[in-house]
Design an enzyme around this catalytic site. Structure first.
Site, PDB file in Angstrom:
ATOM      1  N   ARG A  94     -51.615 -26.308  15.533  1.00  0.00           N
ATOM      2  CA  ARG A  94     -51.364 -27.563  14.813  1.00  0.00           C
ATOM      3  C   ARG A  94     -50.712 -28.456  15.663  1.00  0.00           C
ATOM      4  O   ARG A  94     -49.996 -28.597  16.616  1.00  0.00           O
ATOM      5  CB  ARG A  94     -50.308 -27.220  13.812  1.00  0.00           C
ATOM      6  CG  ARG A  94     -49.900 -28.443  13.098  1.00  0.00           C
ATOM      7  CD  ARG A  94     -48.705 -28.270  12.306  1.00  0.00           C
ATOM      8  NE  ARG A  94     -48.380 -29.439  11.322  1.00  0.00           N
ATOM      9  CZ  ARG A  94     -47.185 -29.807  11.035  1.00  0.00           C
ATOM     10  NH1 ARG A  94     -45.984 -29.185  11.496  1.00  0.00           N
ATOM     11  NH2 ARG A  94     -46.923 -30.887  10.489  1.00  0.00           N
ATOM     12  N   GLU A 387     -51.305 -24.151   5.015  1.00  0.00           N
ATOM     13  CA  GLU A 387     -51.796 -24.923   6.036  1.00  0.00           C
ATOM     14  C   GLU A 387     -52.303 -23.976   7.217  1.00  0.00           C
ATOM     15  O   GLU A 387     -53.525 -24.333   7.828  1.00  0.00           O
ATOM     16  CB  GLU A 387     -50.495 -25.589   6.608  1.00  0.00           C
ATOM     17  CG  GLU A 387     -50.703 -27.097   6.803  1.00  0.00           C
ATOM     18  CD  GLU A 387     -49.411 -27.772   6.995  1.00  0.00           C
ATOM     19  OE1 GLU A 387     -48.300 -27.351   6.513  1.00  0.00           O
ATOM     20  OE2 GLU A 387     -49.362 -28.926   7.845  1.00  0.00           O
TER      21      GLU A 387
END
Ligand code: AMP
Length: 401
Positions: A94, A387
């Site tokens: 990320r 996510e």
């Protein structure tokens, strides 16, 4: 493909090992093999958690120096659960800010690394620890390709009308001051998953997705593309959040500085840590605490919840107008998934927009996918945030073409 997903903050590393592929994603059959976290990095009391299916949970506390030490520790624990790091085929990171350069997930090489570093000027708290995590995992897993999945990339489809501030043009062209938006991977997952549930392509839907967690944002999505979102140059814009106040007249800051109530160096803490639900209530940044306190008659907690919901309603109205009507309003993340009372307040008296909540379905829904529609033209759904899953899928898709 076995993907290690890494989300590295300044003092924490969160990780998941996920078996995924485009085929598994299409069937929603990806498998989470382990998830874990290393918190309070750099202290003598670093806390480690690791959970894997059919295994007793692992909880340990020890000293760690940095991200590399944290990863070494996590990998040793993964090996104890039977997951060898040599079997990890790719790593998905990320990365918070990709500026205007990154419009999709990208395999990291020296050039990409340098550009992520350059974007750190726009996200000084986030990109540097993301890069530390990348460098540590590259050193420890030299066999695995590494992919950056950017929070901002999904919103790069926003038109100039949505991303420009009404500021002097040169601030955009020379300083890159514009709206970028965040939580892009989370919003993208909601769009993908909603279309998958409906059994129709993403291009057919106009959606308003509400990611309501400790950080909060709303996104207007048309045909699978972000057309507007509530966060801006930084994650401070938009909704009221746990400790951030969201939209603010910039004159407030000028006033605070001019009157000496605040010194410039005090503003970051005021805006990032002392505002939002926490600042309004003086009690907590956790919606659970506020709902409980409000039920017991605490007026400030009640007001904080009302301000929070009012702001979301304002965005839902604005985005319904931008999209010229939405097919669905989707709630996600800690508050969106688990707080029926908040969803009910947000959807109250939105009949004119075609938004009607079924009270019973709403009350029954906590943390699971559910259709809460009560008969309006705009469906109301809860879809839990995932996510990490989206980062794993993006990583596989990037590498497999
Ligand atoms: P997240 O950032 O997605 O983990 O969401 C964290 C926030 O979700 C917490 O700060 C809480 O305010 C909220 N939350 C989690 N569970 C509940 C619940 N059962 N009811 C209300 N709010 C909740």
């Amino acid at each position: 493909m076995r993907v290690l997903v890494l989300n590295c903050g300044s003092q924490s590393v969160r990780l998941q090992v996920i078996e995924t592929s485009p085929e598994l994603a299409a069937a929603n059959a990806d498998q989470v093999l382990a998830k874990g976290s290393v918190e309070r990095l750099g202290s003598a009391q670093t806390a480690l958690r690791l959970d894997a299916p059919h295994r007793p949970p692992v909880r340990r506390a020890c000293a760690t120096a940095d991200h590399r030490a944290a990863l070494e520790l996590a990998f040793a624990l993964l090996a104890e659960t039977g997951l060898q790091v040599s079997e990890i085929e790719a790593v998905g990171h990320r990365v918070v800010h990709g500026g205007e350069r990154f419009v999709r997930s990208t395999r990291i090489d020296a050039e990409v690394e340098a550009e992520i570093e350059a974007c750190a000027a726009l996200a000084p708290l986030h990109n540097p620890p993301n890069l530390k995590g990348y460098r540590a995992s590259r050193a420890l897993l030299p066999h695995a390709p590494q992919v950056a999945v950017f929070d901002t990339a999904f919103h790069q489809t926003m038109p100039a009308a949505a991303y420009l501030y009404g500021l002097p043009w040169e601030l955009y062209t020379e300083q890159r001051i514009r709206r970028y938006g965040f939580h892009g991977t989370a919003h993208r997952y909601l769009s993908f998953r909603y279309a998958q549930i409906q059994g129709r392509p993403e291009r057919e839907f106009k959606l308003i997705t509400c990611h309501l967690g400790n950080g909060c944002s709303v996104c207007a999505i048309e045909g699978g593309r972000s057309v507007d979102t509530s966060m801006g140059l930084t994650p401070l814009e938009g909704l009221v959040m746990g400790t951030r106040g969201g939209d603010l007249d910039p004159g407030v800051l000028l006033h605070l500085l001019a009157t000496g109530v605040c010194r410039p160096e005090e503003l970051p803490a005021l805006l990032n840590q002392r505002s939002g639900l926490w600042g309004l209530s003086g009690l907590s940044n956790d919606m659970r605490d506020l709902l409980e306190a409000a039920a017991e008659g605490n007026a400030r907690a009640e007001t904080a919840i009302e301000v929070f919901c009012h702001r979301v309603r304002r965005y839902v109205g604005a985005y319904t107008a931008l999209l010229n009507g939405a097919d669905a309003l989707i709630f996600s993340a800690g508050i969106g998934e688990n707080a029926p009372a908040v969803r009910a307040r947000i959807c109250r008296k939105l009949d004119a927009l075609g938004i009607r909540l079924d009270e019973e379905k709403n009350l029954a829904c906590r943390g699971e996918e559910a259709d809460l529609s009560g008969g309006g033209g705009t469906r109301v759904w809860v879809i839990p945030a995932h996510e990490e899953l989206m980062i794993a899928r993006e990583t596989a898709a990037c590498l497999l073409g």
